[in-house]
Each structure stands twice: as structure tokens, then as C-alpha cells.
Design a protein around this motif. Structure first.
Motif, PDB file in Angstrom:
ATOM      1  N   THR A  81      12.787   7.068  -9.126  1.00 62.12           N
ATOM      2  CA  THR A  81      11.340   7.221  -9.263  1.00 62.12           C
ATOM      3  C   THR A  81      10.657   5.865  -9.399  1.00 62.12           C
ATOM      4  OG1 THR A  81      11.643   9.370 -10.306  1.00 62.12           O
ATOM      5  CG2 THR A  81       9.508   8.305 -10.633  1.00 62.12           C
ATOM      6  N   LEU A  82      11.216   5.007 -10.214  1.00 65.99           N
ATOM      7  CA  LEU A  82      10.641   3.679 -10.406  1.00 65.99           C
ATOM      8  C   LEU A  82      10.683   2.864  -9.111  1.00 65.99           C
ATOM      9  CD1 LEU A  82       9.317   1.855 -12.461  1.00 65.99           C
ATOM     10  CD2 LEU A  82      11.567   1.139 -13.219  1.00 65.99           C
ATOM     11  N   SER A  83      11.789   2.972  -8.408  1.00 67.96           N
ATOM     12  CA  SER A  83      11.914   2.257  -7.136  1.00 67.96           C
ATOM     13  C   SER A  83      10.890   2.753  -6.119  1.00 67.96           C
ATOM     14  CB  SER A  83      13.330   2.439  -6.595  1.00 67.96           C
ATOM     15  OG  SER A  83      13.485   1.736  -5.403  1.00 67.96           O
ATOM     16  N   LYS A  84      10.714   4.069  -6.031  1.00 65.83           N
ATOM     17  CA  LYS A  84       9.716   4.632  -5.115  1.00 65.83           C
ATOM     18  C   LYS A  84       8.312   4.178  -5.498  1.00 65.83           C
ATOM     19  CE  LYS A  84      12.238   8.835  -3.934  1.00 65.83           C
ATOM     20  NZ  LYS A  84      12.298  10.298  -4.093  1.00 65.83           N
ATOM     21  N   THR A  85       8.039   4.159  -6.785  1.00 65.78           N
ATOM     22  CA  THR A  85       6.719   3.730  -7.264  1.00 65.78           C
ATOM     23  C   THR A  85       6.462   2.275  -6.894  1.00 65.78           C
ATOM     24  OG1 THR A  85       6.858   5.290  -9.102  1.00 65.78           O
ATOM     25  CG2 THR A  85       5.255   3.514  -9.314  1.00 65.78           C
ATOM     26  N   MET A  86       7.454   1.443  -7.086  1.00 67.49           N
ATOM     27  CA  MET A  86       7.295   0.025  -6.753  1.00 67.49           C
ATOM     28  C   MET A  86       7.075  -0.154  -5.248  1.00 67.49           C
ATOM     29  SD  MET A  86      10.156  -1.537  -9.344  1.00 67.49           S
ATOM     30  CE  MET A  86       9.910  -3.260  -8.972  1.00 67.49           C
ATOM     31  N   THR A  87       7.785   0.613  -4.439  1.00 69.00           N
ATOM     32  CA  THR A  87       7.614   0.547  -2.984  1.00 69.00           C
ATOM     33  C   THR A  87       6.219   1.005  -2.590  1.00 69.00           C
ATOM     34  OG1 THR A  87       9.979   0.954  -2.683  1.00 69.00           O
ATOM     35  CG2 THR A  87       8.556   1.347  -0.784  1.00 69.00           C
ATOM     36  N   MET A  88       5.741   2.076  -3.190  1.00 69.00           N
ATOM     37  CA  MET A  88       4.401   2.577  -2.897  1.00 69.00           C
ATOM     38  C   MET A  88       3.335   1.542  -3.253  1.00 69.00           C
ATOM     39  SD  MET A  88       4.718   6.567  -4.111  1.00 69.00           S
ATOM     40  CE  MET A  88       2.972   6.818  -4.117  1.00 69.00           C
ATOM     41  N   ILE A  89       3.500   0.881  -4.368  1.00 70.05           N
ATOM     42  CA  ILE A  89       2.540  -0.147  -4.784  1.00 70.05           C
ATOM     43  C   ILE A  89       2.524  -1.291  -3.776  1.00 70.05           C
ATOM     44  CG2 ILE A  89       2.085  -1.930  -6.520  1.00 70.05           C
ATOM     45  CD1 ILE A  89       3.015   0.125  -8.638  1.00 70.05           C
ATOM     46  N   GLN A  90       3.698  -1.706  -3.326  1.00 67.13           N
ATOM     47  CA  GLN A  90       3.774  -2.786  -2.340  1.00 67.13           C
ATOM     48  C   GLN A  90       3.116  -2.372  -1.020  1.00 67.13           C
ATOM     49  OE1 GLN A  90       7.972  -3.542  -2.252  1.00 67.13           O
ATOM     50  NE2 GLN A  90       7.928  -4.823  -4.096  1.00 67.13           N
ATOM     51  N   GLU A  91       3.336  -1.132  -0.617  1.00 65.55           N
ATOM     52  CA  GLU A  91       2.721  -0.641   0.620  1.00 65.55           C
ATOM     53  C   GLU A  91       1.200  -0.572   0.475  1.00 65.55           C
ATOM     54  OE1 GLU A  91       3.970   0.045   3.692  1.00 65.55           O
ATOM     55  OE2 GLU A  91       5.794  -0.883   2.877  1.00 65.55           O
ATOM     56  N   LEU A  92       0.723  -0.104  -0.661  1.00 70.64           N
ATOM     57  CA  LEU A  92      -0.718  -0.056  -0.902  1.00 70.64           C
ATOM     58  C   LEU A  92      -1.329  -1.454  -0.860  1.00 70.64           C
ATOM     59  CD1 LEU A  92      -1.043   2.626  -3.723  1.00 70.64           C
ATOM     60  CD2 LEU A  92      -2.019   2.750  -1.426  1.00 70.64           C
ATOM     61  N   GLN A  93      -0.625  -2.418  -1.420  1.00 66.42           N
ATOM     62  CA  GLN A  93      -1.115  -3.790  -1.395  1.00 66.42           C
ATOM     63  C   GLN A  93      -1.232  -4.300   0.042  1.00 66.42           C
ATOM     64  OE1 GLN A  93       1.714  -5.861  -3.833  1.00 66.42           O
ATOM     65  NE2 GLN A  93       0.611  -5.432  -5.736  1.00 66.42           N
ATOM     66  N   LYS A  94      -0.241  -3.972   0.868  1.00 65.50           N
ATOM     67  CA  LYS A  94      -0.270  -4.417   2.265  1.00 65.50           C
ATOM     68  C   LYS A  94      -1.428  -3.769   3.025  1.00 65.50           C
ATOM     69  CE  LYS A  94       4.694  -5.147   2.713  1.00 65.50           C
ATOM     70  NZ  LYS A  94       5.924  -4.631   3.326  1.00 65.50           N
ATOM     71  N   HIS A  95      -1.613  -2.470   2.827  1.00 60.49           N
ATOM     72  CA  HIS A  95      -2.637  -1.746   3.576  1.00 60.49           C
ATOM     73  C   HIS A  95      -4.060  -2.064   3.124  1.00 60.49           C
ATOM     74  CE1 HIS A  95       0.113   0.545   5.993  1.00 60.49           C
ATOM     75  NE2 HIS A  95       0.757   0.984   4.919  1.00 60.49           N
ATOM     76  N   THR A  96      -4.216  -2.438   1.904  1.00 66.28           N
ATOM     77  CA  THR A  96      -5.565  -2.721   1.400  1.00 66.28           C
ATOM     78  C   THR A  96      -5.861  -4.211   1.339  1.00 66.28           C
ATOM     79  OG1 THR A  96      -4.755  -2.673  -0.874  1.00 66.28           O
ATOM     80  CG2 THR A  96      -5.647  -0.615   0.022  1.00 66.28           C
ATOM     81  N   ASP A  97      -4.896  -5.007   1.742  1.00 64.66           N
ATOM     82  CA  ASP A  97      -5.043  -6.461   1.697  1.00 64.66           C
ATOM     83  C   ASP A  97      -5.385  -6.967   0.298  1.00 64.66           C
ATOM     84  OD1 ASP A  97      -4.436  -6.820   4.380  1.00 64.66           O
ATOM     85  OD2 ASP A  97      -6.529  -6.467   4.974  1.00 64.66           O
ATOM     86  N   LEU A  98      -4.873  -6.275  -0.692  1.00 66.34           N
ATOM     87  CA  LEU A  98      -5.072  -6.716  -2.081  1.00 66.34           C
ATOM     88  C   LEU A  98      -3.865  -7.516  -2.526  1.00 66.34           C
ATOM     89  CD1 LEU A  98      -6.493  -3.595  -3.936  1.00 66.34           C
ATOM     90  CD2 LEU A  98      -7.706  -5.660  -3.293  1.00 66.34           C
ATOM     91  N   GLU A  99      -4.164  -8.519  -3.283  1.00 66.99           N
ATOM     92  CA  GLU A  99      -3.094  -9.308  -3.854  1.00 66.99           C
ATOM     93  C   GLU A  99      -3.266  -9.308  -5.352  1.00 66.99           C
ATOM     94  OE1 GLU A  99      -1.701 -13.579  -3.065  1.00 66.99           O
ATOM     95  OE2 GLU A  99      -2.262 -12.741  -1.119  1.00 66.99           O
ATOM     96  N   LEU A 100      -2.212  -8.937  -6.028  1.00 73.74           N
ATOM     97  CA  LEU A 100      -2.293  -8.916  -7.486  1.00 73.74           C
ATOM     98  C   LEU A 100      -2.074 -10.317  -8.044  1.00 73.74           C
ATOM     99  CD1 LEU A 100      -0.277  -5.696  -8.348  1.00 73.74           C
ATOM    100  CD2 LEU A 100      -2.743  -5.981  -8.266  1.00 73.74           C
ATOM    101  N   THR A 101      -2.599 -10.521  -9.218  1.00 72.31           N
ATOM    102  CA  THR A 101      -2.371 -11.800  -9.883  1.00 72.31           C
ATOM    103  C   THR A 101      -0.900 -11.887 -10.262  1.00 72.31           C
ATOM    104  OG1 THR A 101      -2.961 -10.809 -11.991  1.00 72.31           O
ATOM    105  CG2 THR A 101      -4.720 -11.926 -10.789  1.00 72.31           C
ATOM    106  N   PRO A 102      -0.373 -13.081 -10.370  1.00 74.32           N
ATOM    107  CA  PRO A 102       1.041 -13.227 -10.758  1.00 74.32           C
ATOM    108  C   PRO A 102       1.302 -12.577 -12.124  1.00 74.32           C
ATOM    109  CG  PRO A 102       0.111 -15.332 -10.058  1.00 74.32           C
ATOM    110  CD  PRO A 102      -1.026 -14.354 -10.135  1.00 74.32           C
ATOM    111  N   LEU A 103       2.545 -12.166 -12.300  1.00 72.06           N
ATOM    112  CA  LEU A 103       2.924 -11.531 -13.555  1.00 72.06           C
ATOM    113  C   LEU A 103       2.852 -12.514 -14.712  1.00 72.06           C
ATOM    114  CD1 LEU A 103       6.103  -9.533 -12.410  1.00 72.06           C
ATOM    115  CD2 LEU A 103       3.792  -8.639 -12.741  1.00 72.06           C
ATOM    116  N   THR A 104       2.475 -11.986 -15.873  1.00 66.49           N
ATOM    117  CA  THR A 104       2.492 -12.814 -17.079  1.00 66.49           C
ATOM    118  C   THR A 104       3.941 -13.001 -17.514  1.00 66.49           C
ATOM    119  OG1 THR A 104       2.380 -10.927 -18.570  1.00 66.49           O
ATOM    120  CG2 THR A 104       0.267 -11.850 -17.815  1.00 66.49           C
TER     121      THR A 104
END
Length: 121
Positions: A81-104
């Protein structure tokens, strides 16, 4: 977590082996050193208690086994589940051209801790 379960299982196996050895030694001592003494009655009672303890130990092992299986299955489901969630987040970032700030630093530490406990990620 799984390593802890394996360690507990090994400890139970060693305890079982130790109980077998103690029982064998007590029976041997009774037969060779005190065949007709009054102590034999006490030793026999101790052997009966040892058998009861061994039976309780085996019952605990029987109850422990399904828990270990369920824990392993739960861990696998959580990892998937966690792996799928992480993959979905990465795909959403690619499709929306959003870039998250680096991790703290704290987020990096938590991520590493998760990876160390769940190598499937």
C-alpha cells in the motif's frame, strides 16, 4: 519486526530443548542416585510439573505461530500500500508539473527508518 519474531521463536526452541535436557537429567539422577529414597516422590512431582510446563510452552508456540504469519502478511500489505501510494504521488507530480520542496531532515530520517524496517519499499 520480523527479526524480533524470529529471535523469539529461536528462544522458545532453545527453551524447549533445555526443558527436554533437564527432564532427561532429572530422570537419570533419580534412577542412578536415589532409586528408593523418599526424595524420589518429590522428584517425580517435579518431573510432572516439568511436563506441565512443557505442555504450556507448546501451547504458547501453537498460539504464537499464527500471529507470526499474520504479522508477516500485514507487513507485506502495508509495504504494498505504501509503495503504491508513493508511486501515485510521483505520477501526480509528473502530470501536474508540481515539484515538492526537498524533504526536511526529520522527514529524511523517518523515510530511512521506514526503509530499514520495510526493505520491500
Amino acid at each position: 519486526m520480523e527479526a524480533e519474531v524470529d529471535k523469539l521463536e529461536l528462544m522458545f526452541q532453545k527453551a524447549d530443548s533445555d526443558l527436554d535436557y533437564i527432564q532427561y537429567r532429572l530422570e537419570y539422577e533419580i534412577k542412578t542416585n536415589h532409586p528408593d529414597s523418599a526424595r524420589e516422590k518429590n522428584a517425580v512431582a517435579i518431573l510432572k510439573e516439568l511436563s506441565a510446563i512443557k505442555s504450556r510452552y507448546q501451547a504458547l508456540c501453537a498460539r504464537f505461530k499464527p500471529l507470526s504469519v499474520e504479522q508477516t502478511e500485514s507487513k507485506s500489505r502495508i509495504c504494498a500500500t505504501l509503495s503504491k501510494t508513493m508511486t501515485m504521488i510521483q505520477e501526480l507530480q509528473k502530470h501536474t508539473d508540481l515539484e515538492l520542496t526537498p524533504l526536511t531532515e526529520e522527514e529524511k530520517a523517518v523515510t530511512e527508518q521506514l526503509k530499514s524496517h520495510m526493505p520491500d519499499l
